[in-house]
Scaffold this motif. Structure first.
Motif, mmCIF file in Angstrom:
data_model
loop_
_atom_site.group_PDB
_atom_site.id
_atom_site.type_symbol
_atom_site.label_atom_id
_atom_site.label_comp_id
_atom_site.label_asym_id
_atom_site.label_seq_id
_atom_site.Cartn_x
_atom_site.Cartn_y
_atom_site.Cartn_z
ATOM 1 N N ALA A 313 0.849 -1.212 0.033
ATOM 2 C CA ALA A 313 0.015 -0.120 0.008
ATOM 3 C C ALA A 313 0.911 1.363 0.132
ATOM 4 O O ALA A 313 0.575 2.351 -0.518
ATOM 5 N N ALA A 314 1.967 1.210 0.636
ATOM 6 C CA ALA A 314 2.678 2.440 0.853
ATOM 7 C C ALA A 314 3.410 2.799 -0.580
ATOM 8 O O ALA A 314 3.506 3.958 -0.929
ATOM 9 N N ASP A 315 3.727 1.372 -1.430
ATOM 10 C CA ASP A 315 4.274 1.760 -2.669
ATOM 11 C C ASP A 315 3.080 2.454 -3.635
ATOM 12 O O ASP A 315 3.624 3.415 -4.411
ATOM 13 N N VAL A 316 2.146 1.796 -3.489
ATOM 14 C CA VAL A 316 0.826 2.589 -4.597
ATOM 15 C C VAL A 316 0.698 4.144 -4.175
ATOM 16 O O VAL A 316 0.562 4.799 -5.004
ATOM 17 N N LEU A 317 0.662 4.473 -2.490
ATOM 18 C CA LEU A 317 0.628 5.900 -2.190
ATOM 19 C C LEU A 317 1.764 6.640 -2.741
ATOM 20 O O LEU A 317 1.877 7.763 -3.048
ATOM 21 N N GLY A 318 3.102 5.949 -2.580
ATOM 22 C CA GLY A 318 4.179 6.678 -2.919
ATOM 23 C C GLY A 318 4.271 7.056 -4.526
ATOM 24 O O GLY A 318 4.569 8.137 -4.799
ATOM 25 N N VAL A 319 3.715 6.262 -5.226
ATOM 26 C CA VAL A 319 3.430 6.520 -6.811
ATOM 27 C C VAL A 319 2.591 7.562 -7.034
ATOM 28 O O VAL A 319 3.116 8.721 -7.876
ATOM 29 N N LEU A 320 1.493 7.797 -6.139
ATOM 30 C CA LEU A 320 0.484 8.789 -6.193
ATOM 31 C C LEU A 320 0.998 10.129 -5.969
ATOM 32 O O LEU A 320 0.937 11.108 -6.185
ATOM 33 N N ARG A 321 1.817 10.042 -4.703
ATOM 34 C CA ARG A 321 2.513 11.124 -4.001
ATOM 35 C C ARG A 321 3.737 11.736 -5.020
ATOM 36 O O ARG A 321 3.780 13.007 -5.236
ATOM 37 N N ASP A 322 4.363 10.767 -5.845
ATOM 38 C CA ASP A 322 5.503 11.344 -6.850
ATOM 39 C C ASP A 322 4.753 12.136 -7.732
ATOM 40 O O ASP A 322 5.506 13.051 -8.444
ATOM 41 N N TYR A 323 3.429 12.006 -8.127
ATOM 42 C CA TYR A 323 2.969 12.637 -9.411
ATOM 43 C C TYR A 323 1.932 13.770 -8.704
ATOM 44 O O TYR A 323 1.165 14.133 -9.627
ATOM 45 N N GLY A 324 2.043 13.700 -7.188
ATOM 46 C CA GLY A 324 1.062 14.903 -6.997
ATOM 47 C C GLY A 324 -0.194 14.750 -6.799
ATOM 48 O O GLY A 324 -0.906 15.437 -7.055
ATOM 49 N N VAL A 325 -0.539 13.371 -6.741
ATOM 50 C CA VAL A 325 -2.107 12.809 -6.675
ATOM 51 C C VAL A 325 -2.757 12.640 -5.170
ATOM 52 O O VAL A 325 -2.054 11.967 -4.877
#
Length: 440
Positions: A313-325
């Motif tokens: 879950a942290a990895d999924v959220l990390g991707v979203l964070r990287d793209y400002g989502v």
């Protein structure tokens, strides 16, 4: 009897007839000591709001074009009110000053704020009370953010010197003295600031409806009124698209534990809706309201033994964070995880987000559900009745609505359901009819 602050919206002060209603309301209760007016609103469906006309004037100045014609319409609105009510204040001279400053390029914030300012002058004259310019008691910092501490100190000190006063809504001032407005609907915020500043017993928000309704009347026919709602429930309903008070208007009075009473200027004897900090648990099974909004995308992931995959879950959220989502909800199962995102968050980067999740998280499957809507059923009484969720889901099943997602808050005060956008109105109707029928 404690002090009351009464904020009146634009429709409540649209013309001289509405001014008379407001005066009758103020004089019917001596506790109504401070009044916060909006700019004149629409007098009819085809009419224009004064604030919109003022913004238009400022935009014409920016374009180097003449603005005399729209400004003449504004002058007419205020002169008509002053003439009909036989007011003594020199509103024409004030209008000439406003015209000159807009013409000099004073800017949109100054122009837009003058609707409240001028209406405040007229109302103070009509009520025979003091006028306090909001620019002298409501402050923003250098960055344009509301300065709550400085404002509270100044407001409290000033109101102590005035037993009764009118303080126009919507605007304040920057450190350099320039006028700065809140976002649209900001007179609600001003009213809450005044209420906190004087330690009001109650903050009355007068509008053209008799309080809040359990559902959108454009979706549900004749929805029942909400008699009492907590700040927490109100925030849930507002977040899900219910048309209620300006979000930021809640916080100043919530901090001071001041209740809000939403009332109808055209039907002042109706009780309206009370917004309070704590209303107990409510009657078992009672719902407060239903609201929904469209414009969401669901990213559904599946991975075998996801529950044992540390950091998935942290990895999924990390991707979203990287793209400002930012995400709205994230319901999960043992081997599944869904992320609900507002469509505007994915604009211009949707494919990059999907590719990033596939590369970093390596799910067994990834599916995208477009055109989604979220529907929230909110009620502090739901937690005390067995089968609340079952009644909601059976209502949707009976209406033939396919459920795409279910999420229940830890407080058990709300249940959020994801459905296809075209099914939203039918879903709201089905749930409302079943839950209110069961409670009768």
């Amino acid at each position: 009897m404690g002090v009351k602050v009464a904020k009146f919206g634009g429709s409540s002060l649209a013309d001289a007839g509405q001014f008379r209603k407001v005066k009758a309301i103020i004089e019917s209760d001596s506790a109504r000591s401070y009044v916060v007016p909006s700019a004149p609103g629409k007098r009819s469906y085809t009419d224009d709001k004064v604030t919109d006309m003022l913004y238009h004037c400022a935009s014409l100045v920016e374009l180097g074009e003449a603005f005399s014609e729209p400004f003449d319409s504004i002058v007419e609105r205020f002169i008509d009110i002053a003439f009909e009510l036989e007011l003594k204040c020199d509103i024409r001279a004030e209008l000439e000053t406003v015209h000159a400053r807009i013409a000099s390029g004073e800017g949109a914030d100054y122009a837009a704020s003058r609707g409240e300012y001028l209406n405040g002058l007229l109302l103070a004259d009509y009520l025979g009370v003091d006028f306090i310019d909001a620019a002298e008691v409501i402050f923003f910092d250098e960055s344009g953010a509301f300065d709550a501490e400085k404002t509270q100190d100044a407001m409290h000190a000033r109101l102590k010197r005035h037993e009764r006063a009118v303080v126009p809504g919507f605007y304040g001032s920057m450190p350099n003295g320039a006028i700065k407005t809140f976002s649209r609907g900001g007179s609600d915020i001003s009213g809450a600031i005044v209420a906190r500043g004087c330690g009001a017993e109650i903050y009355e928000n007068w509008t053209d409806v008799s309080g809040l309704l359990m559902a959108d009347p454009r979706v549900v026919k004749n929805p029942a009124p909400i008699e009492v709602v907590t700040y927490a429930e109100l925030r849930e309903l507002a977040y899900m698209g219910a048309s209620v008070l300006h979000d930021e208007a809640i916080f100043p009075v919530r901090q001071a534990c001041i209740p809000i009473n939403v009332k109808n200027t055209n039907a002042p004897d109706e009780p309206g809706t009370m917004i309070v900090s704590d209303a107990g648990d409510g009657d078992p099974g009672t719902i407060t309201g239903i609201a929904g909004k469209r414009g969401f995308t669901v990213i559904a992931l599946e991975k075998d033994k996801m529950n044992a995959a540390i950091g998935f879950a942290a990895d999924v959220l990390g991707v979203l964070r990287d793209y400002g989502v930012s995400i709205e909800h994230m319901p999960t199962g043992i081997d599944t995880l869904s992320v609900v995102v507002a469509d505007n968050q994915l604009e211009g980067k949707r494919q990059k987000v999907i590719d990033g999740i596939l590369a970093r998280c390596e799910p067994d499957s990834l599916e995208i559900y477009d055109s989604m809507a979220l529907l929230a059923v909110v009620g502090r009484g739901m937690v005390r009745r067995i089968g609340s969720s079952a009644r909601i889901f059976s209502a949707l099943a009976e209406a033939g609505v396919n459920i795409r997602m279910i999420d229940q808050g830890s407080s058990e005060m709300n249940i959020i359901v994801g459905v296809e956008s075209e099914a939203l109105n039918g879903a709201v109707n089905a749930i409302y009819q079943k839950l209110t029928r069961d409670e009768r």
